[in-house]
Structures are given as C-alpha cells and as structure tokens.
Design an enzyme around this catalytic site. Sequence first.
Site, PDB file in Angstrom:
ATOM      1  CE1 TYR A   1     -10.754   1.389   7.504  1.00  0.00           C
ATOM      2  CE2 TYR A   1      -8.954   1.636   9.060  1.00  0.00           C
ATOM      3  CZ  TYR A   1     -10.307   1.610   8.786  1.00  0.00           C
ATOM      4  OH  TYR A   1     -11.210   1.823   9.802  1.00  0.00           O
TER       5      TYR A   1
ATOM      6  CG  ASN B   1      -9.937  -1.776  14.580  1.00  0.00           C
ATOM      7  OD1 ASN B   1      -9.913  -2.586  13.644  1.00  0.00           O
ATOM      8  ND2 ASN B   1     -11.031  -1.135  14.930  1.00  0.00           N
TER       9      ASN B   1
ATOM     10  CB  SER C   1       2.609   1.606  17.057  1.00  0.00           C
ATOM     11  OG  SER C   1       3.633   2.332  16.441  1.00  0.00           O
TER      12      SER C   1
ATOM     13  CD  GLN D   1       5.627   4.285  18.601  1.00  0.00           C
ATOM     14  OE1 GLN D   1       6.251   5.250  18.202  1.00  0.00           O
ATOM     15  NE2 GLN D   1       4.768   3.633  17.847  1.00  0.00           N
TER      16      GLN D   1
ATOM     17  CG  HIS E   1       0.817   5.397  18.244  1.00  0.00           C
ATOM     18  ND1 HIS E   1       0.088   5.922  17.212  1.00  0.00           N
ATOM     19  CD2 HIS E   1       2.115   5.685  17.966  1.00  0.00           C
ATOM     20  CE1 HIS E   1       0.896   6.520  16.345  1.00  0.00           C
ATOM     21  NE2 HIS E   1       2.127   6.395  16.793  1.00  0.00           N
TER      22      HIS E   1
ATOM     23  CG  HIS F   1       9.991 -27.932 -19.573  1.00  0.00           C
ATOM     24  ND1 HIS F   1       8.757 -28.455 -19.318  1.00  0.00           N
ATOM     25  CD2 HIS F   1      10.079 -26.782 -18.845  1.00  0.00           C
ATOM     26  CE1 HIS F   1       8.108 -27.672 -18.461  1.00  0.00           C
ATOM     27  NE2 HIS F   1       8.895 -26.640 -18.148  1.00  0.00           N
TER      28      HIS F   1
END
Length: 431
Positions: free
Chosen positions: A124, A209, A233, A255, A258, A415
């Site tokens: 995506y 988002n 972020s 940053q 963003h 087993h």
Amino acid sequence: MEVVTYPDPKSYAEILKRSSASLSEIEPDVLSIMHTVEREGDAALLRFTEKFDTVSLTEVKVSMDKISLEDETIPDALREAIEMAYQNIHTFHSAQQQGRIEVETQKGVRCWQEKRPIEKIGLYIPGGSAPLFSSVLMLTIPATIAGCSEIVLCTPPQANGKIAPETLYAAKRCNVTQVFAVGGAQAIAAMTFGTESVPAIDKIFGPGNQYVTVAKQLATKKGVAIDLPAGPSEVLVFADETASPAFVASDLLSQAEHGPDSQVLLISTSNTLLQQTAKALREQLAELPRAAIAKQALEKSLSILVKNDTEALAIINAYAPEHCIIIAENEDFFANGIQHAGSVFLGPFTPESAGDYASGTNHTLPTDGFARQYSGIGLDSFQKNISFQKITAEGLQTIGPAIETMAAAEGLEAHKNAVSLRLESLKSNQS
C-alpha cells in the site's frame, strides 16, 4: 515545543506518552468497507474511489505496458536519484541473505533450516498530498531479492484519475507485477479478499492513514499477515553542546512535516542548545511549504533538558523511537547503549532523510513504542523459515528413549507409540 527540565525518572512514562488517537471509533466504518468489498468486489472499489477520492474510474487495474522508464515527466535528476537509491537499498538488503543452516544435534540426528519466499505480497503506497514513491523502493527491492513471485501495488488515484508518475516509475523500475488505482481501507480489503481484478495476497506492507491502519489490523483476522504495527511517524533527537542548532532544527522539521500527528522529541544536556534550536525552528518553519502541518506537530512535541548522557539514554530506551538521531561527542556511548529504536542515525552528517531515501537502510520501521518488540522491515520480512530433519536408525535409538519419557509425562501415548513401534522394529531386526 514544550520544554521539560530535568524530569524525574518516575515521570518518564507520563511525559513520553504518545498522543495517538484511539482507532476503535473508526473500526465499524472500516469493517463495513471491508465487508462491502468482500461481497461486491471491483464494483465496490469503483464506488468507494468516487466517494472518497472524488474520482470516477471505469477500472482499477493499471496497464504496466503503458508505464515507461523513459517517462519524460520524470526529470533526469530524479531518475538518477532513484537509481542511486535503488542500488544502495539493493546492496544493503542483498547483504542480509543467509544460506542453509545445518547441524547434527546428536549422531544420526540431522536438522537444518532453509528460507522460502512469501509468494504473494501486497504493497500500500499513500498517494495524497505527498505520494511516497520511496516506499515502493523500500518494499519491492527486498521482496524481489527474497524471490516473492507476485508483487501487487495499490495506491489511490490523483484528482486527474491517474497515479502519481513517480510512483509508477518506481513500480516499473522495481518489477512490480500489478498496479491498481485504489486507496484507503478498500485497497486493503481488496488485497485481503481478492476481487475480479485484485488478487488476494499473503502479506500486506506499507504505511497509510488511520483507516488503512485499522484495515490492516482487521486483515490479520482474515488470515493475512501485515508488516508491523503502524502509528504516526516519530523522531527523537539527542544533541549536546557540540551540535549545530540548524541541523537539529532541520531534523525535527523533516519529521514534523509528515503530518500533524507526527511525534517529535529533542533531548539535550545543553540548555543553550535547546534555546538556539527553538530559534532555528522558527526561522526554518517560516520557509516550509508544509509549515502549517509541521507547526501542529511541534505544538504537541517536547524539548527535554537532562543532567547527563546517562539520563538521556534512559529516556531514549523508555521512548523506543522509530527514528533516533544522535549528534554528540559521546556518540559511542549511545550507539552501544541504545536497546530500543527502529533506526539510529549517528553524527552531524547523518540526517534521518538519508534513511528515508537513499543510504540503503529501510524506512519502514516500528512506531508507537513497538521498537521494543519489532524490527524494521528487512529481507527476512519477505521470507519464512522452514525447518527440516532427518534421523537415522542409530539417531532414533539415541534420542528415542528421551522422546518416550517426555511423551509419557505429558500423557500423549500416541506420541510415545510413534517412537516405541520404530524402536521395537529396529530391535527385532537386530535380533
């Protein structure tokens, strides 16, 4: 940025608390979208694209044959930059390849492990105000090295009904097998359930988002894996008195731009550095095209003054940042002491932007404190380990009694019998 001075270690959890909004409120809406796509397929994708992206399409599939690496809308400088990034990312992730691991645990008991690619992966790629074509490189390059046979990319169309040319160029360069013009939770649903056009895949990668984030979480309930938990972020910068305030400010802003929910922290042992950085922030912020977005992020961010490097390191590990930048004289102390971080950037000439684009490391990293438990995306993210074993008659005679004893102790008689019958057979053949 709010300034916190000499915080008590007991208050770290409170002052470092993320401001991430709860996603539970939108889950019913996302679930409705996913159920609709599951029932109606492509028709639902086209309807949701018109509703959410205000774009009317007749189909969601994009013809890869029409995508050219000679696209004149891609400037030569960008083409060359993408190629450099491609080569560096490829080099770093190729170095992560591991061969078969084999060991004889007992004589006649041979065990080994081999890696196999995840066959079908879905990517995506956001395509809103800032189409993240760099994420195409970060995700498809290791997928190709790993040997994934099908790489499906979903990204929302622009207002003109087309996908950002940079995203298509990167997809072509990285050998993406199929591209679809569909975004949001409906894209995640399409890759989860499959539609007439979009194939169902095994694992979903990529940022998005809050609706995409919730859809990815819901996809895990339908048997589809995802890359890692995602949130806003974030960056944490530690800078001492040797750091350039201008450099520090630029890292914080890179940053903050963003999104308004980005997390930005600055820690320093120098109050002067904090004051000078605040001034540099104001000056640089005024020149940014995305200043309004960055300002909102900064309003919820912190500058923390600490007494010494030890306190700073404790806060770093308590916060477990996605990105951690260290600009300090005592660099090795931090490099050796950081236990929880997605990716670490050392020195005055190592901006976080380098990892976002072209140094070679991957920019898909754990956020929201998940760096305590998760690694960033690497070659292993696109592979799975399969263990093999082969036991000879001698080997079974060696470990068989231990297996029988342990199986009996757990009350699992079948087993135990699976071993006992074989041991009795060997004993009969030897007599």
